[in-house]
Write an enzyme that holds these catalytic residues in place. Sequence first.
Site, PDB file in Angstrom:
ATOM      1  N   CYS A 156     -19.931 -11.175   3.778  1.00  0.00           N
ATOM      2  CA  CYS A 156     -20.122 -10.724   2.387  1.00  0.00           C
ATOM      3  C   CYS A 156     -21.015 -11.648   1.576  1.00  0.00           C
ATOM      4  CB  CYS A 156     -18.776 -10.600   1.679  1.00  0.00           C
ATOM      5  SG  CYS A 156     -17.840  -9.201   2.268  1.00  0.00           S
TER       6      CYS A 156
HETATM    7  N1  COA Z   1      -1.636   3.879   0.142  1.00  0.00           N
HETATM    8  C1  COA Z   1      -0.389   3.676  -0.335  1.00  0.00           C
HETATM    9  N2  COA Z   1       0.267   2.510  -0.199  1.00  0.00           N
HETATM   10  C2  COA Z   1      -0.352   1.506   0.444  1.00  0.00           C
HETATM   11  C3  COA Z   1      -1.653   1.648   0.975  1.00  0.00           C
HETATM   12  C4  COA Z   1      -2.289   2.896   0.800  1.00  0.00           C
HETATM   13  N3  COA Z   1      -3.534   3.131   1.268  1.00  0.00           N
HETATM   14  N4  COA Z   1      -2.023   0.490   1.549  1.00  0.00           N
HETATM   15  C5  COA Z   1      -0.988  -0.353   1.395  1.00  0.00           C
HETATM   16  N5  COA Z   1       0.016   0.255   0.750  1.00  0.00           N
HETATM   17  C6  COA Z   1       1.329  -0.286   0.384  1.00  0.00           C
HETATM   18  C7  COA Z   1       1.730  -1.376   1.361  1.00  0.00           C
HETATM   19  O1  COA Z   1       2.361  -0.833   2.480  1.00  0.00           O
HETATM   20  C8  COA Z   1       2.670  -2.215   0.520  1.00  0.00           C
HETATM   21  O2  COA Z   1       3.935  -1.587   0.502  1.00  0.00           O
HETATM   22  P1  COA Z   1       5.281  -2.489   0.484  1.00  0.00           P
HETATM   23  O3  COA Z   1       5.196  -3.286  -0.773  1.00  0.00           O
HETATM   24  O4  COA Z   1       6.337  -1.454   0.513  1.00  0.00           O
HETATM   25  O5  COA Z   1       5.179  -3.345   1.719  1.00  0.00           O
HETATM   26  C9  COA Z   1       2.072  -2.116  -0.876  1.00  0.00           C
HETATM   27  O6  COA Z   1       1.262  -0.929  -0.881  1.00  0.00           O
HETATM   28  C10 COA Z   1       1.214  -3.301  -1.248  1.00  0.00           C
HETATM   29  O7  COA Z   1       0.279  -3.547  -0.184  1.00  0.00           O
HETATM   30  P2  COA Z   1      -0.683  -4.772  -0.149  1.00  0.00           P
HETATM   31  O8  COA Z   1      -1.558  -4.689   1.059  1.00  0.00           O
HETATM   32  O9  COA Z   1       0.092  -6.016  -0.336  1.00  0.00           O
HETATM   33  O10 COA Z   1      -1.563  -4.432  -1.446  1.00  0.00           O
HETATM   34  P3  COA Z   1      -2.402  -5.355  -2.350  1.00  0.00           P
HETATM   35  O11 COA Z   1      -1.907  -5.219  -3.733  1.00  0.00           O
HETATM   36  O12 COA Z   1      -2.618  -6.732  -1.802  1.00  0.00           O
HETATM   37  O13 COA Z   1      -3.847  -4.615  -2.311  1.00  0.00           O
HETATM   38  C11 COA Z   1      -5.984  -4.965  -1.258  1.00  0.00           C
HETATM   39  C12 COA Z   1      -4.554  -4.486  -1.095  1.00  0.00           C
HETATM   40  C13 COA Z   1      -6.676  -4.927   0.092  1.00  0.00           C
HETATM   41  C14 COA Z   1      -6.692  -4.032  -2.218  1.00  0.00           C
HETATM   42  C15 COA Z   1      -5.984  -6.400  -1.834  1.00  0.00           C
HETATM   43  O14 COA Z   1      -5.144  -7.219  -1.068  1.00  0.00           O
HETATM   44  C16 COA Z   1      -7.355  -7.038  -1.853  1.00  0.00           C
HETATM   45  O15 COA Z   1      -8.289  -6.520  -2.421  1.00  0.00           O
HETATM   46  N6  COA Z   1      -7.467  -8.227  -1.286  1.00  0.00           N
HETATM   47  C17 COA Z   1      -8.691  -8.986  -1.249  1.00  0.00           C
HETATM   48  C18 COA Z   1      -9.579  -8.355  -0.283  1.00  0.00           C
HETATM   49  C19 COA Z   1     -10.919  -8.998  -0.193  1.00  0.00           C
HETATM   50  O16 COA Z   1     -11.479  -9.525  -1.105  1.00  0.00           O
HETATM   51  N7  COA Z   1     -11.430  -8.923   0.978  1.00  0.00           N
HETATM   52  C20 COA Z   1     -12.716  -9.351   1.237  1.00  0.00           C
HETATM   53  C21 COA Z   1     -13.260  -8.322   2.123  1.00  0.00           C
HETATM   54  S1  COA Z   1     -14.907  -8.659   2.447  1.00  0.00           S
END
Ligand code: COA
Length: 372
Positions: A156
């Site tokens: 990235c």
């Molecule tokens: N639809 C519905 N629920 C979902 C889901 C989806 N597509 N994906 C995950 N969930 C659920 C999970 O199962 C979890 O449920 P639980 O609390 O019962 O276990 C809950 O939502 C929270 O999941 P989580 O993965 O912890 O979400 P989050 O708030 O961390 O958001 C991201 C996920 C990926 C958006 C976030 O972590 C993020 O942006 N992180 C940084 C990523 C980044 O910068 N990456 C660089 C890539 S180059």
Amino acid sequence: MRSAAITGTGVFTPSASISNDELVAAFNAHADRFNEEHAAEIAAGTVEAKTHSSADFILAASGIERRFVMDRDGVLDPARMFPHLPARADDEPSIMAEMGVNAARQALEQAGREASEVGAVLCAASNHERAYPAIAVEIQSLLGCGGFAFDMNVACSSATFGIQTAADMIRAGSVRSVLVINPEICSAHLEWRDRDCHFIFGDVATATLIELDEGLTRPHYKIRSTRLATQFSNNIRNNNGFLRRTRDQMEDRRDMQFMQNGRRVFKEVLPLVSAHIADHMAEEGIAAGDLRRLWLHQANKTMNDYIGRKVLGRDPEPGEQPNILQDYANTSSAGSIIAFAKHSADLAKGDLGLICSFGAGYSVGSVIVERG
Ligand code: COA
């Protein structure tokens, strides 16, 4: 001492896009098929059932509303969940080169330059269509640029690392003009069947023309300084590579596509990026109040809001820290450049801004620019 300036940017946006609702409908149909096909294993407890995704979750967790893709049909086919991007013949332009050329032509036009005036082309992206010949050399040939070209990969952060590389070459006097091109076909390294990340990425290509800052007559952005850093982490990883493509390893392995521990990335990258920007600004004697705009990496709205608050010491005013991820999703290295390309024209002479990218590696790159 010589200095460099950004004189043009270009954004190639694919014509097809996918809304969160369309994406979730395809994912849920895929999950239902999977659960039906594996009903016996799920009942026996040897396979985990897939849970439905939700458009409300996607918007709340990421700020993403839609994404552009090079192929909609393959991604939205519940039996496939992967783009159709057939291999091109060797005498045809590769897909990444075609996207990059489109963005590069826009950057050249904005700068009022001919391709023949360019002395180097860097194709900086998180994945390259092939190992060699370099995509950058193909783009150099398609555009008719002079000099030399090479590919770079810093995930990235590829664009900001490319900009520093270009600026360093210009400062050193080896070239006068460099095109940094970021064609990102993220749809082909995203696992669309994984609910935790299926909404994250989109496709795009950006181009940035960087020139020797001498006698420039059009509006431009002086590169005041650049700062790069890396710190090893497995929290964003993709194991695909030529050593993994041996015959016995061709099976459908999850680690051959994008993998992330999103929560840990969130927790670890935020302090890293905030400290990086603060140190860079302090080194340059730039205070928060001196910055007119922040063009941040586009992965997650909450993350950007947090970084914006940390850097400015207050909530950013509307437009001070523009997001494009609602329309494009995460486009890896291209995100901060799309934000810069689309939200910089209104800056006045002397205004300062900061481009910052971060991602796998971990890597973080910042570029302080001054409108000239
Ligand atoms: N639809 C519905 N629920 C979902 C889901 C989806 N597509 N994906 C995950 N969930 C659920 C999970 O199962 C979890 O449920 P639980 O609390 O019962 O276990 C809950 O939502 C929270 O999941 P989580 O993965 O912890 O979400 P989050 O708030 O961390 O958001 C991201 C996920 C990926 C958006 C976030 O972590 C993020 O942006 N992180 C940084 C990523 C980044 O910068 N990456 C660089 C890539 S180059």
